[in-house]
Design a protein around this motif. Structure first.
Motif, short mmCIF file in Angstrom:
data_model
loop_
_atom_site.label_atom_id
_atom_site.label_comp_id
_atom_site.label_asym_id
_atom_site.label_seq_id
_atom_site.Cartn_x
_atom_site.Cartn_y
_atom_site.Cartn_z
N ALA A 43 37.36 28.68 67.96
CA ALA A 43 38.60 28.29 68.63
C ALA A 43 39.03 26.86 68.28
O ALA A 43 40.23 26.60 68.12
N ILE A 44 38.06 25.95 68.16
CA ILE A 44 38.43 24.56 67.85
C ILE A 44 38.53 24.31 66.35
O ILE A 44 38.90 23.23 65.92
N GLY A 45 38.22 25.34 65.55
CA GLY A 45 38.41 25.24 64.11
C GLY A 45 37.46 24.30 63.41
O GLY A 45 37.90 23.50 62.56
N VAL A 46 36.18 24.36 63.73
CA VAL A 46 35.21 23.50 63.04
C VAL A 46 35.21 23.82 61.55
O VAL A 46 35.59 24.93 61.14
N PRO A 47 34.83 22.88 60.69
CA PRO A 47 34.79 23.16 59.25
C PRO A 47 33.94 24.39 58.95
O PRO A 47 32.83 24.53 59.46
N GLY A 48 34.51 25.27 58.16
CA GLY A 48 33.81 26.50 57.80
C GLY A 48 33.84 27.57 58.88
O GLY A 48 33.06 28.53 58.83
N TRP A 49 34.74 27.45 59.85
CA TRP A 49 34.76 28.38 60.98
C TRP A 49 34.91 29.85 60.57
O TRP A 49 34.40 30.73 61.26
N PRO A 50 35.62 30.18 59.46
CA PRO A 50 35.71 31.61 59.10
C PRO A 50 34.35 32.25 58.87
O PRO A 50 34.19 33.47 59.03
N LEU A 51 33.35 31.43 58.48
CA LEU A 51 32.01 31.97 58.25
C LEU A 51 31.35 32.41 59.55
O LEU A 51 30.35 33.15 59.53
N LEU A 52 31.89 31.96 60.68
CA LEU A 52 31.31 32.31 61.98
C LEU A 52 31.85 33.63 62.52
O LEU A 52 31.33 34.16 63.50
N LEU A 53 32.88 34.19 61.88
CA LEU A 53 33.51 35.41 62.38
C LEU A 53 32.54 36.58 62.36
O LEU A 53 32.49 37.39 63.30
N LEU A 54 31.76 36.69 61.29
CA LEU A 54 30.84 37.83 61.18
C LEU A 54 29.72 37.77 62.21
O LEU A 54 29.50 38.75 62.93
N PRO A 55 28.99 36.64 62.33
CA PRO A 55 27.96 36.60 63.38
C PRO A 55 28.53 36.77 64.78
O PRO A 55 27.90 37.38 65.64
N GLN A 56 29.74 36.25 65.01
CA GLN A 56 30.39 36.46 66.31
C GLN A 56 30.63 37.95 66.53
O GLN A 56 30.36 38.49 67.62
N GLY A 57 31.08 38.64 65.50
CA GLY A 57 31.34 40.07 65.61
C GLY A 57 30.09 40.86 65.86
O GLY A 57 30.08 41.82 66.65
N VAL A 58 28.99 40.50 65.20
CA VAL A 58 27.73 41.22 65.39
C VAL A 58 27.25 41.05 66.83
O VAL A 58 26.82 42.02 67.47
N LEU A 59 27.34 39.83 67.35
CA LEU A 59 26.95 39.61 68.75
C LEU A 59 27.82 40.42 69.70
O LEU A 59 27.33 41.00 70.68
N LEU A 60 29.11 40.49 69.41
CA LEU A 60 30.02 41.22 70.29
C LEU A 60 29.73 42.72 70.28
O LEU A 60 29.60 43.34 71.33
N VAL A 61 29.64 43.32 69.09
CA VAL A 61 29.49 44.78 69.04
C VAL A 61 28.13 45.22 69.58
O VAL A 61 28.01 46.34 70.10
N PHE A 62 27.13 44.36 69.50
CA PHE A 62 25.82 44.75 70.01
C PHE A 62 25.72 44.59 71.53
O PHE A 62 24.67 44.89 72.10
N LEU A 63 26.82 44.20 72.17
CA LEU A 63 26.89 44.36 73.62
C LEU A 63 26.82 45.84 73.99
O LEU A 63 26.55 46.19 75.13
#
Length: 296
Positions: free
Chosen positions: A45-65
């Motif tokens: 959300a705050i757009g840290v450098p390289g934030w697009p690389l965080l989309l996949l791990p965020q997605g994995v954490l979300l779907v494994f709910l």
């Protein structure tokens, strides 16, 4: 020896110890899982450098709910009933998977595991060709089915045979509440001109879904159509990270054999049942490789 015979060897004391529920392990695990989602979501959300690389791990954490939602169906992650209900409701909302409807779906799956005529998980055939596998792993069919199910249940009478007629009004009410929440979130996002939900929730979920599809295929994929839970369900031996992410559900034959055992006690149950397991695999990469070879 089938799962009933194997479990009959357990003493009453062992059964009682295995099925004892507690809030603390579930709350600690939930804190870690949600903490990871909130941390990565905040960084995106705050757009840290390289934030697009965080989309996949965020997605994995979300779907494994999904694995937590699955556990709340059995009321085992927590001892306190309302914690199970609210955790299930939250996970279902995130995943577009109505928890009340899913409860009845999943009960039928446990009752009729690998029964081609009565297991609702087999209503949609497992992929049998490479193009089918690619489509399945993409997650597109499950998104379509989930959204279609919520809409149909909200505006039409639920006709799923596994949902008792006395509970179909609950399914309709749940679907309408979910659609209302989605509508409010969408309108708020449009009114504010913010793409926050898109980048911290929807896009990561789409990226993470293939990992959940691959994981779920290993649970029963190519297992025989028999009643023995130690044979019709697969336990996959994997590393601690994946076991943590999936709330110990890689011990899946153990879970199906004794579904009232909480997630944090499945390793202990495994020690009892390991000599009797019929379907196991050493890692999800090996299972996927074997699955693809069988397709070809």
């Amino acid at each position: 020896m089938d799962h009933r015979e194997a479990l009959s060897a357990l003493s009453p004391q062992a059964r009682s110890a295995l099925t004892e529920r507690s809030d603390a392990p579930g709350l600690w695990h939930l804190a870690g899982h949600l903490g990871g989602i909130l941390t990565l979501g905040g960084l995106i959300a705050i757009g840290v450098p390289g934030w697009p690389l965080l989309l996949l791990p965020q997605g994995v954490l979300l779907v494994f709910l999904f694995t937590l939602l699955h556990e709340t169906v059995h009321d085992t992650p927590f001892r306190t009933t309302w914690l199970n209900r609210w955790a299930g409701a939250f996970c279902g909302l995130v995943l577009f998977l109505p928890p009340v409807w899913f409860r009845w779906f999943h009960f039928a799956h446990h009752r009729y595991t690998q029964d081609p005529k009565r297991d609702p998980e087999l209503a949609s055939a497992k992929p049998e060709t490479l193009p089918q596998w690619v489509l399945h792993v993409s997650g597109v069919p499950v998104w379509i089915a989930s959204l279609r199910g919520v809409i149909l249940n909200a505006f039409y009478r639920c006709t799923d045979g596994f949902v008792p007629k006395a509970r179909r009004a609950d399914v309709r009410r749940e679907a309408r509440i979910m659609l209302a929440i989605y509508a409010i979130a969408s309108l708020a996002s449009l009114a504010s001109g913010s793409a926050f939900l898109l980048w911290v929730w929807l896009i990561p979920m789409a990226l993470g879904q293939p990992f959940l599809r691959l994981y779920l295929l290993a649970e029963h994929g190519f297992c025989p159509y028999v009643a023995n839970m130690l044979e019709n369900t697969r336990t996959t031996f994997t590393n601690r990270i994946i076991r943590w992410l999936a709330w110990n559900m890689p011990y899946h034959a153990e879970h199906h054999s004794f579904p009232t055992v909480p997630f944090h006690k499945l390793p202990e149950l495994h020690r009892y049942l390991s000599p009797h397991l019929k379907e196991t695999e050493r890692g999800y990469r090996r299972f996927t490789t074997r699955y693809l070879r069988r397709l070809s």
